[in-house]
Motif scaffolding. Structure first.
Motif, short mmCIF file in Angstrom:
data_model
loop_
_atom_site.label_atom_id
_atom_site.label_comp_id
_atom_site.label_asym_id
_atom_site.label_seq_id
_atom_site.Cartn_x
_atom_site.Cartn_y
_atom_site.Cartn_z
N UNK A 51 0.84 -1.20 0.00
CA UNK A 51 0.00 0.00 0.00
C UNK A 51 0.88 1.25 0.00
N UNK A 52 1.86 1.28 0.88
CA UNK A 52 2.73 2.46 0.97
C UNK A 52 3.64 2.59 -0.24
N UNK A 53 4.07 1.46 -0.78
CA UNK A 53 4.99 1.48 -1.90
C UNK A 53 4.34 2.03 -3.17
N UNK A 54 3.05 1.83 -3.31
CA UNK A 54 2.36 2.30 -4.51
C UNK A 54 1.70 3.67 -4.31
N UNK A 55 1.84 4.21 -3.14
CA UNK A 55 1.21 5.49 -2.81
C UNK A 55 2.13 6.65 -3.19
N UNK A 56 1.55 7.68 -3.78
CA UNK A 56 2.29 8.91 -4.10
C UNK A 56 1.71 10.03 -3.25
N UNK A 57 2.37 10.35 -2.13
CA UNK A 57 1.81 11.37 -1.22
C UNK A 57 1.74 12.75 -1.86
N UNK A 58 0.70 13.50 -1.47
CA UNK A 58 0.47 14.83 -2.04
C UNK A 58 1.20 15.94 -1.30
N UNK A 59 1.60 15.69 -0.07
CA UNK A 59 2.28 16.74 0.68
C UNK A 59 3.22 16.14 1.72
N UNK A 60 4.07 16.99 2.25
CA UNK A 60 5.08 16.55 3.20
C UNK A 60 4.46 16.12 4.53
N UNK A 61 3.40 16.77 4.94
CA UNK A 61 2.78 16.45 6.23
C UNK A 61 2.23 15.02 6.23
N UNK A 62 1.56 14.62 5.16
CA UNK A 62 1.03 13.26 5.10
C UNK A 62 2.16 12.24 5.03
N UNK A 63 3.22 12.58 4.31
CA UNK A 63 4.37 11.68 4.23
C UNK A 63 5.00 11.51 5.61
N UNK A 64 5.19 12.61 6.31
CA UNK A 64 5.79 12.56 7.65
C UNK A 64 4.91 11.75 8.60
N UNK A 65 3.60 11.92 8.50
CA UNK A 65 2.68 11.18 9.36
C UNK A 65 2.77 9.67 9.10
N UNK A 66 2.79 9.27 7.84
CA UNK A 66 2.90 7.85 7.50
C UNK A 66 4.23 7.27 7.97
N UNK A 67 5.30 8.03 7.77
CA UNK A 67 6.62 7.56 8.21
C UNK A 67 6.66 7.39 9.72
N UNK A 68 6.05 8.32 10.43
CA UNK A 68 6.03 8.25 11.89
C UNK A 68 5.23 7.03 12.37
N UNK A 69 4.17 6.68 11.66
CA UNK A 69 3.36 5.53 12.05
C UNK A 69 4.12 4.21 11.91
N UNK A 70 4.89 4.06 10.82
CA UNK A 70 5.52 2.77 10.56
C UNK A 70 6.96 2.66 11.05
N UNK A 71 7.53 3.74 11.56
CA UNK A 71 8.91 3.70 12.05
C UNK A 71 9.14 2.63 13.13
#
Length: 104
Positions: A51-71
């Motif tokens: 799911x994450x590998x095929x996702x193209x985030x629209x902004x930095x905030x969403x990217x940071x949030x996803x990274x923080x969740x899976x770290x």
């Protein structure tokens, strides 16, 4: 995910799927192991990574949030597939900034 994507809300779908699958992506603790198939967490981790590998985030905030969740999954359990998926998220944001020749 597909219903959110058709309504142009893919960010919400990815965040929701991540939050729902993440608790089941961690290996079971030995005290709670039973005779059931303990490899189910691996299938869930791989699905989450897809799911994450095929996702193209629209902004930095969403990217940071996803990274923080899976770290924690990467740091505590050394999930290589999740690390690769996170690298893809970062690469997407990098390409976004590079196409306009502006720093990120």
């Amino acid at each position: 995910l597909s219903s959110f994507s058709t309504q142009n809300h893919s960010e919400v779908g990815v965040r929701l799927a991540t939050r729902l699958l993440l608790p089941f992506a961690f290996p079971p603790t030995p005290s709670f192991s039973s005779k059931k198939d303990d490899s189910s967490f691996l299938r869930i981790t791989h699905q989450l990574a897809t799911i994450l590998d095929t996702h193209m985030p629209n902004n930095d905030a969403d990217t940071k949030h996803l990274l923080k969740l899976v770290t924690p999954l990467i740091v505590k359990h050394g999930s290589k597939v999740m690390l690769d998926a996170c690298e893809n998220l970062i690469r997407c944001r990098f390409q976004y900034y590079m196409k306009d020749n502006r720093p990120g």
